[in-house]
Structure formats: C-alpha cells, structure tokens
Design a protein around this motif. Structure first.
Motif, mmCIF file in Angstrom:
data_model
loop_
_atom_site.group_PDB
_atom_site.id
_atom_site.type_symbol
_atom_site.label_atom_id
_atom_site.label_comp_id
_atom_site.label_asym_id
_atom_site.label_seq_id
_atom_site.Cartn_x
_atom_site.Cartn_y
_atom_site.Cartn_z
ATOM 1 N N ILE A 114 0.770 -1.287 -0.053
ATOM 2 C CA ILE A 114 -0.096 0.089 0.087
ATOM 3 C C ILE A 114 0.776 1.257 -0.166
ATOM 4 N N PRO A 115 1.671 1.336 0.784
ATOM 5 C CA PRO A 115 2.648 2.653 1.132
ATOM 6 C C PRO A 115 3.217 2.869 -0.216
ATOM 7 N N ARG A 116 3.982 1.922 -0.839
ATOM 8 C CA ARG A 116 4.705 1.856 -2.072
ATOM 9 C C ARG A 116 3.845 2.141 -3.167
ATOM 10 N N ALA A 117 2.703 1.582 -3.293
ATOM 11 C CA ALA A 117 1.810 1.921 -4.453
ATOM 12 C C ALA A 117 1.418 3.275 -4.494
ATOM 13 N N VAL A 118 1.137 3.999 -3.232
ATOM 14 C CA VAL A 118 0.658 5.273 -2.969
ATOM 15 C C VAL A 118 1.797 6.289 -3.394
ATOM 16 N N CYS A 119 3.045 6.024 -3.004
ATOM 17 C CA CYS A 119 4.268 6.779 -3.459
ATOM 18 C C CYS A 119 4.360 6.747 -4.935
ATOM 19 N N ASP A 120 4.230 5.481 -5.459
ATOM 20 C CA ASP A 120 4.608 5.339 -6.974
ATOM 21 C C ASP A 120 3.492 6.111 -7.686
ATOM 22 N N ILE A 121 2.393 6.197 -7.288
ATOM 23 C CA ILE A 121 1.254 6.846 -8.056
ATOM 24 C C ILE A 121 1.630 8.427 -8.233
ATOM 25 N N VAL A 176 -6.769 13.647 -2.459
ATOM 26 C CA VAL A 176 -5.580 13.834 -2.100
ATOM 27 C C VAL A 176 -4.429 14.391 -2.882
ATOM 28 N N SER A 177 -3.330 15.275 -2.488
ATOM 29 C CA SER A 177 -2.351 15.547 -3.234
ATOM 30 C C SER A 177 -1.031 15.256 -2.900
ATOM 31 N N SER A 178 -0.911 14.392 -2.025
ATOM 32 C CA SER A 178 0.521 13.947 -1.577
ATOM 33 C C SER A 178 0.480 12.532 -0.736
ATOM 34 N N PRO A 179 1.504 11.857 -0.682
ATOM 35 C CA PRO A 179 1.471 10.454 -0.157
ATOM 36 C C PRO A 179 0.980 10.633 1.525
ATOM 37 N N SER A 180 1.682 11.632 2.023
ATOM 38 C CA SER A 180 1.553 11.972 3.291
ATOM 39 C C SER A 180 0.030 12.243 3.703
ATOM 40 N N GLN A 181 -0.882 12.857 2.935
ATOM 41 C CA GLN A 181 -2.164 13.155 3.054
ATOM 42 C C GLN A 181 -2.745 11.719 2.910
ATOM 43 N N VAL A 182 -2.588 10.743 2.117
ATOM 44 C CA VAL A 182 -2.902 9.497 2.260
ATOM 45 C C VAL A 182 -2.842 8.670 3.551
ATOM 46 N N PHE A 183 -1.505 8.909 3.812
ATOM 47 C CA PHE A 183 -0.832 8.079 5.077
ATOM 48 C C PHE A 183 -1.885 8.592 6.215
#
Ligand SMILES: Nc1ncnc2c1ncn2[C@@H]1O[C@H](COP(=O)(O)OP(=O)(O)OP(=O)(O)O)[C@@H](O)[C@H]1O
Length: 673
Positions: free
Chosen positions: A139-146, A206-213
């Motif tokens: 999950i975190p890796r996919a979010v970052c890759d997106i 969302v506009s950044s990985p940290s928002q997703v996290f």
C-alpha cells in the motif's frame, strides 16, 4: 493565475518515499491477460519448523517429503509452480515484481486489484501494509509510486487523485473515513451487468502521499482488530482501500472544457487486506461469530473464484451463475473479478507443520485464481463524459472535468467583476465613504478562494523546471496574514485538512435546526416549541389519567379472585380433615366388629351371619383389600387378624377417597345390619 493546478513536487515526494526507482512507463508492454499469483512463505521464527521445500529460481514449492509421506492424499508430495515465490522479509522485491506493474497500469487507465489471501498470521498485513516502521508494504509503496508517476507524467496531463477506505466486518460494510455512515452495495447497471457501487462512501481528494497516510491512520483507528490463537494483532475484518486516479490531456487554451479528443482516463486501484481464516477458537461467542463470518466470506470468495475458473476452463460462452451475492466481500470485489481489472494476488503461507492443511487450502485457492480470465481495457473516454456524468455514483465520477468546468465559470465571473465599471458616488463629510464597489472585493475574494481551493486539488504532471516558470497561486491563507514558513506541500496538506474539516462541519451544521436571524422570529419559534412541549405534557397526563381507573379495576378483580380461591382452599382443608376423622372412626369400628366376629366363630361353627356374606364379607374385602386365596379366613384366625391389620394400615396411609367412601357408606350399612 488564480486557481492554477497544483504541480507535484517530485523532490518532496521522493524524499517522503525514500525510493525513487519508479519510472513511469506509458507503453503497455507488461499487459497481463491472467491473474498474477505469487506465493509468500512467512520466514520461520528461531524455534519454528518449516513444513515446506522451496526453489526460488523456478518459484516452486512442495511439502517436505517426510511430512508428505504421512499424508493420506496421493498428491501430497507434488510441486506447485507460481508466478513468483517469496520466502524472505523483503517487501521491496515482492512489490516490484507483483504490484508495481499494476500501478503502471492504473496510471494508464486500467482498473487493478491487489489482494492478499491466507490464514491468520501468515503475513497478509505485513505484505499489504508492511512491518512496523520498516519494510513498507504494497500500500505505501503503491501510493508513493502513483504520485511519482504523476510527477513524471506528461506535462500535458493533469490529474485528480481521491481515495475511500472501508472495512467489511461481520458482513457489515463500514466507512472507515466516516464511521457514522452505513454504506450499502448497489448494482450499477449503467456500467454493466456485474458492476456495483457503494454509497454513501466518503471520498477524500489527496495531493500527496502523506495526506494518504494521514487518512489511512485515521481509518485504522476505526478498524476491528483482535487477537487470535496465532496472531496478537489479527485483522478481524476485510479492508478495502480504493484509490481513483482521473487524468486528462491539458489544453493550454481550453483547460476548462471537456472537449472530444482530450482522452479522459478514470482508473481504480483496489488494495485489499483480507481477514485471516481461523479454526474454531476458544474465544467468546462474539469472537466465534466474527470468525465464522470471516470463514464464510472467504468460502464465498473461493466459490466465486471456482465458478470463474471453471467458466474459463470450460470456455462456455454464456456466463454461468457466479455467486457474487453470497457475501459482501464478493459483492465489493465484483467490479474487479468480472474481468475488467488486472489482478495480482499474494497467497501467504504459515510455515508451521501444524498448519499444513490450511496452507494446502491456500495453495489450492492460488491455483484456482490463476485460471480466472482477465480482459481488462483502459477506461479512456475521448472527452464525451456523458457515460460517467449520469452514473448512479454521479458525484464521484469525472470529478476532474467537473472541477475544471467550475473553475472556468468562476474565472469568467472574476473577469466580469473586474471589468465592471466603478460607479462614483458623492461622499459627504459627515458620512463614511460608501460606494457600490465596496462589496466587490468580498465577492472576488470568495471566488478566488474557491478557485484556489480547486487548484490545490488538481495535480499537474511535468518536470520541476517548468514549475518555477509558472505563476504562483495567490493563496487565501496568505491574504489572511498566515506566514509560509512550511514547505509548499506541507502548507497544501494543512489547507486540505482545513477544507476537509470545514466540509465536515458544514455537513454537521446542515443537520441542525437553524434558528432564524431575526429576534422576533427566534422568539416566535421558541414560543411555538414551548407550546408543543406543553401540549405534549397535557396529552401524557390525560393518557395517564385514562389508564389509571382501568388498571385499578383489574387489580381489584384479581384480588377478589385470589380471596375466593383462598376461601375455597380453606373449606377443602376442613372437609378433608373431617373425612379423615370419620374414616378413622369407621376403620376402628370395623376392627372391633371383625375381632368380635372372629372371636365368636372360634369355638363354634361359622356364624350364620358370616356364611350369609361369605366370601364377600371377609374383612379384607370389606376394607377394600383384594381377597387372598392362600389365606382363607377360616384357616388361621390369628393370621387373618394380622392381614386385616396390614390392610388397615395401608388404607389409612393412602387416605384414598374410595376407601373412606366405602368406610362411610357400605361398611356402616353392613355393620348396622
Ligand atoms: N515475511 C515476513 N517477514 C517477517 N515477519 C513477518 C512476515 N510475514 C509476517 N510476519 C510477522 O508475522 C506476524 C503475523 O503477520 P500478519 O499480521 O501480517 O498476519 P496476517 O496474515 O495479516 O494475520 P491476520 O489474518 O490474523 O490479520 C506479524 O508479527 C508479522 O510482522
């Protein structure tokens, strides 16, 4: 330019990820036409035994020959081959080989599904979410890759990313971002016979990985987690994270128009962490019910996979019945399993020899799902978005185009306000300056704030160099006097969080009773409500008064019945005592009479009176005792006397009504005679 789309800061995203190995590939060279299945064997603990033999080069796994020999199944020792096999703790290599190709596909417009399947404590959550602080999972890796993919995307595309997060617990769908709502799974006929949508379901842009996290952390707090025999922190629910990526080609002149030929893409990535199956545990009834629901939904998933793989194997043209409706899990996976999404599965195994049966079940599932057909096509529209706009889940479809259209309208309003002629008004020395243009900045501010807000939600691909040349958006926060010490992405995150909060508060406010602004109106409303309260009190009082007499009458009636019953009981007791006394007296009389007769008969021949009644008049018969053939009365008077006595004792003890009747009537008459 107000409301310009946000340019993703590649460096910031890379710093967040600690991994910059993603390279966006626009060419669909790795298009998979079958489900990708990898097997993952959890590493053994120090004192743990492993029941399996593996060959990593060929991704082959087989049961330890010693253990296989003890199995009854003839094929227990067979070797199984999959698309990938992992026996270590590295999530990076598993992600790169299994999930990253699907993330690439999502950025190209394909729907994709990644999920982990296996029994409890086999490593599903470790694979999906990762271990604590290290080894981030899929999950975190996919979010970052997106987000990296968006950074690297063509400078001619712009994107909008949003996510929802739900769990299925005890066959109930729960929105983890808004636990107060109760989402339902419904058919989405516009998208096809096997399509479903879930509503209401909160979606956050969302506009950044940290928002997703942050959102995932918020959702985790609402999740159901417990301890199983094998796992102290076991997922007791299935979770489904959906990331939707919308993008379209930019047009420098007509950014806000959905024109034909602009290649609009909408794709969904589902990342699913299934709850683990478990054997009957010794936990509470609730926990056993929870476990039963988990096992039931996993069974229904297996059935769906079986039906889908059978259809593929038999090549039947007409679709056989697929039991999607058997569980919420299969309903939710329906969109992806119906063939319109690329699918990757990690089947996780517990290495313990005690868990071989469960592991073989997982391997069977892995072999089955490999045969499910995939015919995914990119969801690309050439600007004609009518298909999406009328869909049932309409607010969440083609959001990028919708926002762009709104931005176009806002810009036009701003322009017209700015061009509006200023009407000079005479000012008098004793009055404050007041002109019609005074309201203009307020309305402009509101329009620009909305434009900026929308601008932060839309992401623009392209190189970083380009971003320095772009005009910086005028932020409403700056106009309100905030400083910008934080880096841009952080400020944007804060802004986004604030906007989300405002949205929530607005929704909460909408459900409240609004008091009118005017004082008299307020008083009137309060007066009305007080009047209603008084009326209700009167109704309640009247109700109470109406009911009271009927209850009292019923109480009196019941008490009377009880008194009558008590009196009757007393009478019965007295009558019983009287009868018992009479019976005793009669029995005594009978004894005396019998003794006298026996006495009289002894020296002489039988008295004529006794011969008259014999044999019916033997004392035992008179007293209700069956005549005894072996003890004729005349054979032994002493013995006969003893038998009479015994029969008297037994009759007296039984207090039978018949004997007392007989004593009262028959014997008395006889004796009188
Ligand atoms: N490949 C691995 N390397 C190291 N540790 C692992 C690995 N797989 C799992 N673990 C550890 O094993 C334990 C159980 O794993 P995890 O919670 O992921 O299991 P699960 O299948 O999700 O269980 P459940 O279905 O009960 O939620 C955790 O402590 C996890 O850190």
């Amino acid at each position: 330019m107000p409301g310009a789309a946000q340019r993703v800061d590649v460096a910031a995203v890379e710093a967040e990820l600690g991994d910059s190995s993603f390279v966006l590939d626009e060419i669909d060279a790795d298009g998979a036409d079958s489900v990708q299945v990898h097997l993952r064997l959890r590493p053994t603990a120090e004192d743990e035994e492993c029941a399996w033999r593996t060959t990593l080069d060929t991704a082959t796994i087989m049961l330890d020959p010693g253990i296989a020999a003890k199995k009854l199944q003839p094929n227990a020792g067979m070797a199984y081959h999959f698309d990938g096999l992992h026996t270590d703790s590295s999530n990076a290599s598993l992600y790169a080989s299994l999930a990253r190709p699907l993330v690439q596909s999502v950025l190209r417009g394909y729907n994709a599904l990644v999920f982990a399947y296996g029994q409890t404590a086999s490593g599903k959550t470790f694979t999906l979410s990762g271990g604590a602080n290290e080894e981030p999972g899929i999950i975190p890796r996919a979010v970052c890759d997106i987000f990296q993919g968006i950074c690297q995307g063509s400078s001619k595309r712009e994107y909008l990313v949003r996510l929802s997060y739900l769990e299925i617990w005890n066959e109930i769908v729960k929105d983890l971002l808004d636990p107060t709502s109760t989402p339902q799974v419904r058919d989405d006929r516009r998208r096809g016979p096997n399509a479903v949508f879930i509503a209401p379901l909160q979606e956050e842009i969302v506009s950044s990985p940290s928002q997703v996290f942050d959102l995932l952390a918020r959702g985790e707090e609402n999740r159901h987690i417990g301890a199983t025999d094998w796992n102290e922190r076991s997922s007791r629910s299935h979770t489904c994270l959906k990331i939707t990526v919308e993008s379209w080609e930019r047009d420098a002149l007509h950014d806000d128009e959905a024109k034909v030929g602009r290649h609009y893409r909408i794709s969904e990535l589902h990342l699913i962490d299934l709850a683990g199956s478990e054997r009957n545990s010794f936990y509470s009834a609730n926990r056993r019910a929870e476990g039963a629901n988990i096992n039931k939904s996993l069974l229904s998933l297996s059935k769906v996979i079986y039906a889908l793989s059978e259809r593929q194997a038999t090549g039947r043209p007409a679709p056989a019945h697929i039991p999607y409706r058997d569980s919420k899990l299969t309903r939710i996976l329906q969109n992806s399993l119906n063939g319109s999404a690329r699918v990757a599965v990690v089947c996780t195994l517990n290495p313990s020899p005690a868990m071989v049966e469960e592991s073989l079940g997982t391997i069977n599932f892995a072999r089955r799902i490999k045969h499910v057909a995939v015919r995914a096509q990119p969801n690309e529209f050439d600007g004609d978005l009518s298909v999406l706009v009328g869909a049932p889940c309409t607010e969440t479809q083609a959001l990028l185009a919708r926002y762009r259209a709104e931005m176009g309208a806002l810009r036009a309003k701003v322009a017209s306000l700015q061009q509006a002629p200023r009407t000079p008004t005479p000012s008098t020395p004793d009055s404050a300056p007041h002109t019609p243009t005074q309201s203009k900045p307020v309305s402009l501010d509101a329009l620009q704030a909305r434009l900026d807000q929308l601008g932060t939600l839309i992401l623009r691909g392209g190189s970083v160099q380009e971003s320095s040349a772009a005009p910086h958006p005028v932020s409403p926060a700056k106009r309100r006097g905030f400083t910008f010490d934080d880096p841009l992405p952080r400020v944007q995150e804060k802004l986004h969080a604030a906007l989300t909060k405002i949205g929530r508060l607005e929704r909460a406010l909408a459900t409240r009773i609004m008091l009118p602004e005017m004082a008299d109106e307020k008083d009137r409303l309060i007066g009305d409500l007080l009047q209603q309260v008084r009326e209700l009190e009167v109704v309640c009082q009247a109700q109470r008064e109406d009911d009271a007499p009927s209850y009292e009458a019923r109480l009196d009636e019941a008490e009377e019945k009880i008194a009558a019953r008590d009196a009757f009981l007393e009478e019965l007791t007295v009558e019983c005592a009287r009868l018992r006394r009479a019976n005793k007296e009669l029995v005594l009389l009978a004894h005396q009479e019998t003794a006298r007769m026996v006495e009289a008969a002894q020296p002489k021949r039988r008295s004529p009176i006794m011969s008259l009644f014999a044999p019916q008049l033997r004392p035992a018969t008179v007293l209700g005792m069956a005549p005894c053939a072996s003890t004729p009365l005349q054979s032994s008077p002493l013995r006969a006397w003893k038998q009479h006595k015994a029969s008297i004792v037994s009759i007296d003890a039984s207090e039978s009504e018949s004997s007392s009747d007989l004593s009262n009537s028959g014997l008395a008459e006889l004796l009188e005679e």
